[in-house]
Design a protein around this motif. Structure first.
Motif, PDB file in Angstrom:
ATOM      1  N   SER A 286     -54.059 -50.215  12.338  1.00  0.00           N
ATOM      2  CA  SER A 286     -54.992 -49.615  11.388  1.00  0.00           C
ATOM      3  C   SER A 286     -54.201 -49.134  10.185  1.00  0.00           C
ATOM      4  O   SER A 286     -53.348 -48.252  10.305  1.00  0.00           O
ATOM      5  CB  SER A 286     -55.734 -48.444  12.044  1.00  0.00           C
ATOM      6  OG  SER A 286     -56.633 -47.875  11.102  1.00  0.00           O
TER       7      SER A 286
ATOM      8  N   VAL B  72     -54.604 -48.845   5.538  1.00  0.00           N
ATOM      9  CA  VAL B  72     -55.643 -48.669   4.532  1.00  0.00           C
ATOM     10  C   VAL B  72     -55.343 -49.519   3.309  1.00  0.00           C
ATOM     11  O   VAL B  72     -54.184 -49.789   2.988  1.00  0.00           O
ATOM     12  CB  VAL B  72     -55.823 -47.188   4.115  1.00  0.00           C
ATOM     13  CG1 VAL B  72     -56.351 -46.369   5.277  1.00  0.00           C
ATOM     14  CG2 VAL B  72     -54.546 -46.593   3.578  1.00  0.00           C
ATOM     15  N   ASP B  73     -56.419 -49.948   2.648  1.00  0.00           N
ATOM     16  CA  ASP B  73     -56.248 -50.739   1.435  1.00  0.00           C
ATOM     17  C   ASP B  73     -56.115 -49.801   0.233  1.00  0.00           C
ATOM     18  O   ASP B  73     -56.061 -48.575   0.390  1.00  0.00           O
ATOM     19  CB  ASP B  73     -57.383 -51.755   1.277  1.00  0.00           C
ATOM     20  CG  ASP B  73     -58.746 -51.138   1.018  1.00  0.00           C
ATOM     21  OD1 ASP B  73     -58.836 -49.925   0.690  1.00  0.00           O
ATOM     22  OD2 ASP B  73     -59.739 -51.875   1.122  1.00  0.00           O
TER      23      ASP B  73
ATOM     24  N   LEU C 186     -58.410 -46.851   0.012  1.00  0.00           N
ATOM     25  CA  LEU C 186     -58.383 -45.990   1.208  1.00  0.00           C
ATOM     26  C   LEU C 186     -59.334 -46.442   2.309  1.00  0.00           C
ATOM     27  O   LEU C 186     -59.603 -45.695   3.243  1.00  0.00           O
ATOM     28  CB  LEU C 186     -58.657 -44.523   0.857  1.00  0.00           C
ATOM     29  CG  LEU C 186     -57.630 -43.857  -0.061  1.00  0.00           C
ATOM     30  CD1 LEU C 186     -58.083 -42.450  -0.444  1.00  0.00           C
ATOM     31  CD2 LEU C 186     -56.268 -43.816   0.587  1.00  0.00           C
ATOM     32  N   ALA C 187     -59.844 -47.668   2.220  1.00  0.00           N
ATOM     33  CA  ALA C 187     -60.711 -48.203   3.273  1.00  0.00           C
ATOM     34  C   ALA C 187     -59.851 -48.691   4.439  1.00  0.00           C
ATOM     35  O   ALA C 187     -58.784 -49.275   4.226  1.00  0.00           O
ATOM     36  CB  ALA C 187     -61.555 -49.348   2.734  1.00  0.00           C
ATOM     37  N   PRO C 188     -60.295 -48.450   5.671  1.00  0.00           N
ATOM     38  CA  PRO C 188     -59.519 -48.904   6.826  1.00  0.00           C
ATOM     39  C   PRO C 188     -59.491 -50.428   6.929  1.00  0.00           C
ATOM     40  O   PRO C 188     -60.480 -51.096   6.636  1.00  0.00           O
ATOM     41  CB  PRO C 188     -60.238 -48.280   8.022  1.00  0.00           C
ATOM     42  CG  PRO C 188     -61.587 -47.898   7.536  1.00  0.00           C
ATOM     43  CD  PRO C 188     -61.511 -47.744   6.053  1.00  0.00           C
TER      44      PRO C 188
ATOM     45  N   PRO D 176     -51.375 -45.694  -1.015  1.00  0.00           N
ATOM     46  CA  PRO D 176     -52.296 -46.681  -1.592  1.00  0.00           C
ATOM     47  C   PRO D 176     -52.393 -46.591  -3.115  1.00  0.00           C
ATOM     48  O   PRO D 176     -52.518 -47.601  -3.796  1.00  0.00           O
ATOM     49  CB  PRO D 176     -53.642 -46.350  -0.938  1.00  0.00           C
ATOM     50  CG  PRO D 176     -53.299 -45.602   0.293  1.00  0.00           C
ATOM     51  CD  PRO D 176     -52.009 -44.886   0.032  1.00  0.00           C
TER      52      PRO D 176
ATOM     53  N   LEU E 108     -51.346 -53.284   1.624  1.00  0.00           N
ATOM     54  CA  LEU E 108     -51.911 -52.360   2.597  1.00  0.00           C
ATOM     55  C   LEU E 108     -50.891 -51.271   2.901  1.00  0.00           C
ATOM     56  O   LEU E 108     -49.695 -51.543   2.974  1.00  0.00           O
ATOM     57  CB  LEU E 108     -52.268 -53.111   3.887  1.00  0.00           C
ATOM     58  CG  LEU E 108     -53.280 -54.245   3.725  1.00  0.00           C
ATOM     59  CD1 LEU E 108     -53.350 -55.073   4.997  1.00  0.00           C
ATOM     60  CD2 LEU E 108     -54.648 -53.685   3.352  1.00  0.00           C
TER      61      LEU E 108
ATOM     62  N   ARG F  89     -50.535 -43.523   6.989  1.00  0.00           N
ATOM     63  CA  ARG F  89     -51.250 -42.525   7.801  1.00  0.00           C
ATOM     64  C   ARG F  89     -50.596 -42.282   9.154  1.00  0.00           C
ATOM     65  O   ARG F  89     -50.272 -41.156   9.486  1.00  0.00           O
ATOM     66  CB  ARG F  89     -52.699 -42.936   8.007  1.00  0.00           C
ATOM     67  CG  ARG F  89     -53.550 -42.645   6.811  1.00  0.00           C
ATOM     68  CD  ARG F  89     -55.014 -42.742   7.163  1.00  0.00           C
ATOM     69  NE  ARG F  89     -55.812 -42.405   5.998  1.00  0.00           N
ATOM     70  CZ  ARG F  89     -57.035 -42.812   5.811  1.00  0.00           C
ATOM     71  NH1 ARG F  89     -57.631 -43.552   6.715  1.00  0.00           N
ATOM     72  NH2 ARG F  89     -57.700 -42.459   4.727  1.00  0.00           N
TER      73      ARG F  89
END
Length: 167
Positions: free
Chosen positions: A28, A30-31, A34-36, A88, A106, A110
């Motif tokens: 997992s 994030v792009d 901040l989208a998973p 990001p 990516l 996190r």
């Protein structure tokens, strides 16, 4: 574990040593918005995943620009992903300045899920080791390249050739 050095000094990689033929571990990240993002985000595609220490360094900059050029000649069923621990926001800024439009950057900032599941987190630096994984449409690892010296570039031709075999 692969023997990897940074500026000639051995480093310790955290996580398992994956092998060709293994099922690719999910992760997992994030792009730039901040989208998973997980492996499922690119279901059914051949994936070239390039792990780099930081886009703001000369070799990572060169590598990502080169993969962006290579990606332009690959069919749509191949996606090129560059994963780093850069934030990001920094990735988005760098991509805009560098004109990167084919490679998807990516961030693993996190929880370092990619770095630890793919065995490429450098313990001493808390950065990703320069490594490339080529996954087939079913997320089986078909090719792995751990660049032995983090400050050197990968063998681009070998990576692209392996991805093309999966089409």
């Amino acid at each position: 574990m692969p023997k990897v050095t940074f500026k000639g000094n051995p480093v310790t990689l955290v996580g398992p040593e994956l092998k060709v033929g293994d099922a690719a571990p999910d992760f997992s990240v994030v792009d730039n918005a901040l989208a998973p993002v997980t492996l499922a985000t690119y279901a059914g595609k051949v994936k070239i995943i390039s792990a780099v220490p930081s886009l703001d360094t000369p070799v990572c900059d060169t590598e990502t620009r080169r993969f962006n050029q290579e990606a332009a000649s690959l069919p749509g069923e191949v996606v090129v992903l560059t994963v780093s621990l850069d934030l990001p926001f920094a990735q988005k800024r760098w991509c805009g300045a560098a004109g990167i439009d084919k490679v998807v950057t990516l961030s693993d900032y996190r929880d370092r899920s990619f770095g630890t599941k793919y065995g490429v987190l450098i313990d001493e630096l808390k950065l990703l080791s320069r490594s490339i994984f080529v996954l087939d449409r079913n997320n089986s690892i078909r090719y792995i390249q751990h660049v032995p010296e983090v400050t050197q570039e990968p063998d681009y031709a070998a990576v692209i050739a392996e991805a093309k075999k999966l089409l």
